[in-house]
Design an enzyme around this catalytic site. Structure first.
Site, PDB file in Angstrom:
ATOM      1  N   SER A 157      32.931  35.071  35.900  1.00  0.00           N
ATOM      2  CA  SER A 157      33.258  34.046  36.893  1.00  0.00           C
ATOM      3  C   SER A 157      32.063  33.325  37.483  1.00  0.00           C
ATOM      4  CB  SER A 157      34.057  34.678  38.024  1.00  0.00           C
ATOM      5  OG  SER A 157      33.215  35.499  38.791  1.00  0.00           O
ATOM      6  N   HIS A 165      39.871  36.182  36.252  1.00  0.00           N
ATOM      7  CA  HIS A 165      39.638  34.727  36.371  1.00  0.00           C
ATOM      8  C   HIS A 165      40.340  33.950  35.267  1.00  0.00           C
ATOM      9  CE1 HIS A 165      36.903  34.948  39.771  1.00  0.00           C
ATOM     10  NE2 HIS A 165      36.539  36.112  39.254  1.00  0.00           N
ATOM     11  N   LYS A 199      44.018  35.214  42.870  1.00  0.00           N
ATOM     12  CA  LYS A 199      43.291  33.991  42.514  1.00  0.00           C
ATOM     13  C   LYS A 199      44.294  32.932  42.019  1.00  0.00           C
ATOM     14  CE  LYS A 199      39.194  36.820  41.909  1.00  0.00           C
ATOM     15  NZ  LYS A 199      38.679  36.806  43.278  1.00  0.00           N
TER      16      LYS A 199
HETATM   17  N1  PLP Z   1      37.209  41.336  38.722  1.00  0.00           N
HETATM   18  C1  PLP Z   1      36.471  40.213  38.778  1.00  0.00           C
HETATM   19  C2  PLP Z   1      35.784  39.745  37.549  1.00  0.00           C
HETATM   20  C3  PLP Z   1      36.349  39.496  39.986  1.00  0.00           C
HETATM   21  O1  PLP Z   1      35.595  38.407  40.052  1.00  0.00           O
HETATM   22  C4  PLP Z   1      37.021  39.975  41.132  1.00  0.00           C
HETATM   23  C5  PLP Z   1      36.941  39.289  42.446  1.00  0.00           C
HETATM   24  O2  PLP Z   1      36.290  38.347  42.678  1.00  0.00           O
HETATM   25  C6  PLP Z   1      37.781  41.136  41.011  1.00  0.00           C
HETATM   26  C7  PLP Z   1      37.857  41.799  39.805  1.00  0.00           C
HETATM   27  C8  PLP Z   1      38.525  41.672  42.185  1.00  0.00           C
HETATM   28  O3  PLP Z   1      39.740  40.992  42.315  1.00  0.00           O
HETATM   29  P1  PLP Z   1      40.412  40.842  43.761  1.00  0.00           P
HETATM   30  O4  PLP Z   1      39.758  39.657  44.407  1.00  0.00           O
HETATM   31  O5  PLP Z   1      41.860  40.644  43.476  1.00  0.00           O
HETATM   32  O6  PLP Z   1      40.129  42.096  44.497  1.00  0.00           O
END
Ligand code: PLP
Length: 408
Positions: free
Chosen positions: A188, A216, A247
C-alpha cells in the site's frame, strides 16, 4: 529510572526528526466526500481529503448506511459478548457466509480489524504447525510481522517480490517441513502488486501454504471485486485470503477465508478471535451491504472509475513534473525523500490550499523515501485534480524541491 524524562525525551527526538504524528481531526460529512471539515484550529474549515482509504466512498453509500441503521435499531449497539459467550449475532454469520462465497472458499471468519485478522491468523497457524518456517516478504505490513513474531515460528525474509529468492529459501528446506508463505497482493505504500501466481507455483512445487493479505485490493480488483487473486484467476490456489472491511468496504473489521478446517482451527485456537468482544451487529450489516454493492454492476462501475481517476491523477502530476513513484495500482505515491520536508509539504497543503494529505514517514516507509501518498477516489473530480496539481507545484517550488523539466 526517570520515567517522565524517558517519555518526554523520546517524544522530543521524534519531533526533532519531523516524525511526530499530529492527527487531522476531521468531520467527514456524509454525501460530501471527498470534502470534510478540519477541526484542529478550533473553528472548522473545509478541506479536500486526498489520502482516505475509504477508496470507493462506500462509507457514505446509502445502502450501507441504511443497513447499519436497520441493524442498530433492530439489535442495539454492541454484540454483547465474545463470539463464544453470547456475542455471535446472526448478522456476523450472514457476513461470513457472504465473504466465503465471494472468495470461493469453504469458510470465512471475521475479526475486529484487518490488523487483528493478520495477527491472530498468522500467530495461530505458524505457532501451531509443527516446526513451521514462515517465509515473509520483506515489505509485509506490521500486522503480519507481529503475527509471525508472536507465533515464535522461525522466519525467513525474502526480498520484496523476489520469487527467485523465495525459491532459493524454499529449496533449502525439506519437502516435509511445514512452510507458510506470507505476502500481500497490493503493497500500500508503493502501490505495486505481489506475484500471486508465481508464489502459488512455488508453493505447489515445494509443498508450502500461502497466506495472502488482500487488504488494499478487496473491493477494488477482480470481476466481482474479490481482489487481485480473483483478477489473476488464482483465488482458488491461495490457501488463506485475508482482507479488511475497513478500506474499500468503508466500514470496519477484518477476515480470513480458506478451507473449512483451517478456518475452524483459527476460530478454535486463535486468541485474538476468542478473547475479545465481537463486532457490533450494525458493523456486520454495513459490511455485508457494502459487499453486495461491491460485487454488483454498480461495484464494477465504481472500480472502473476508481482506476481511471488514479491513472489520470498519475499522468497529470507527472506531466507537471512532480516525482510520482512507479505504481501499477490505484495508489499514487509522490516522493519527497526527507521527513521534515514531507511534513512541511503536508502542513502547507493544508494551511494554504485546504488539501489534506498525511505525510508518510519512517517507520511506515524507509528513511529517504518519505512521501505523500495520494489515493484518488471515484468522487475526486477534474476540478479537484486541477487544484491538487497547482497546489503541489506551488509547495514544491516553495520548499525548493525539484520539479522535472516538463513542469516549466
Ligand atoms: N494489512 C495491510 C497491508 C494494511 O495496510 C493494513 C492497514 O492499513 C492492515 C493489514 C490492517 O487492516 P485494518 O486497517 O483493517 O486493521
Amino acid at each position: 529510572m526517570d520515567y517522565d524524562r524517558f517519555f518526554a525525551d523520546r517524544l522530543t527526538a521524534l519531533r526533532d526528526e519531523g516524525r511526530y504524528r499530529i492527527f487531522a481531526e476531521l468531520e467527514r460529512r456524509c454525501g460530501d466526500f471527498p470534502h470534510a471539515a478540519f477541526h484542529n484550529d478550533g473553528t472548522p474549515r473545509p478541506v479536500t481529503v486526498w489520502c482516505s482509504n475509504d477508496y470507493l466512498c462506500m462509507g457514505q453509500h446509502p445502502k450501507v448506511i441504511a443497513a447499519m441503521h436497520e441493524a442498530l435499531d433492530g439489535c442495539g449497539a454492541g454484540a454483547g459478548g465474545t463470539r463464544n459467550i453470547s456475542g455471535t449475532n446472526y448478522l456476523h454469520c450472514k457476513l461470513e457466509h457472504a465473504l466465503r462465497e465471494w472468495h470461493g472458499k469453504e469458510a470465512a471468519l471475521i475479526f475486529t480489524s484487518g490488523y487483528v485478522a493478520n495477527l491472530t491468523a498468522l500467530s495461530t497457524l505458524a505457532g501451531n504447525l509443527p516446526d513451521c518456517l514462515v517465509l515473509s516478504d520483506a515489505k509485509n505490513h506490521n500486522s503480519m510481522i507481529e503475527g509471525i513474531r508472536s507465533s515464535r515460528a522461525e522466519k525467513a525474509l525474502f526480498r520484496h517480490n523476489d520469487v527467485e529468492h523465495l525459491e532459493e529459501l524454499l529449496a533449502a528446506q525439506p519437502r516435509d517441513r511445514a512452510k507458510l508463505i506470507a505476502f500481500e497482493s497490493v503493497y500500500s505504500m508503493d502501490g505495486d502488486f505481489g506475484p500471486i501466481e508465481a508464489v502459488c507455483d512455488l508453493a505447489d512445487k515445494y509443498n508450502a501454504m500461502t497466506f495472502l493479505d488482500e487488504v488494499h485490493a478487496v473491493g477494488l480488483y477482480g470481476d466481482t471485486g474479490a481482489g487481485v487473486a480473483q483478477r489473476d484467476r488464482a483465488m482458488e490456489r491461495v490457501d488463506v485470503i485475508q482482507g479488511t472491511m475497513g478500506k474499500a468496504f468503508g466500514v470496519l473489521g477484518g477476515y480470513i477465508a480458506g478451507k473449512a478446517d483451517l478456518v475452524d482451527f483459527v476460530r478454535s485456537f486463535g486468541n485474538g478471535f476468542i478473547f475479545t468482544t465481537a463486532l457490533p451487529p450494525a458493523i456486520a450489516a454495513g459490511a455485508r451491504a457494502s459487499l453486495e454493492v461491491l460485487r454488483s454492476d454498480e461495484g464494477r462501475a465504481l472500480r472502473a472509475r476508481h482506476q481511471e481517476r488514479a491513472a489520470t491523477t498519475k499522468s497529470k502530476l507527472r506531466a507537471a513534473g512532480l516525482p510520482v513513484m512507479d505504481s501499477a495500482s490505484h495508489i499514487v505515491p509522490v516522493l519527497v525523500g526527507e521527513a521534515a520536508l514531507c511534513k512541511q509539504a503536508s502542513d502547507l497543503l493544508l494551511s494554504e490550499h485546504g488539501i489534506y494529505i498525511q505525510p508518510i514517514n519512517y517507520p511506515t516507509v524507509p528513511r529517504g523515501t518519505e512521501r505523500l501518498r495520494i489515493t484518488p477516489s471515484p468522487k475526486h473530480g477534474d476540478a479537484e485534480l486541477e487544484n491538487l496539481t497547482a497546489a503541489l507545484i506551488d509547495i514544491w517550488r516553495r520548499l525548493g524541491l525539484s520539479l522535472r523539466e516538463a513542469a516549466e
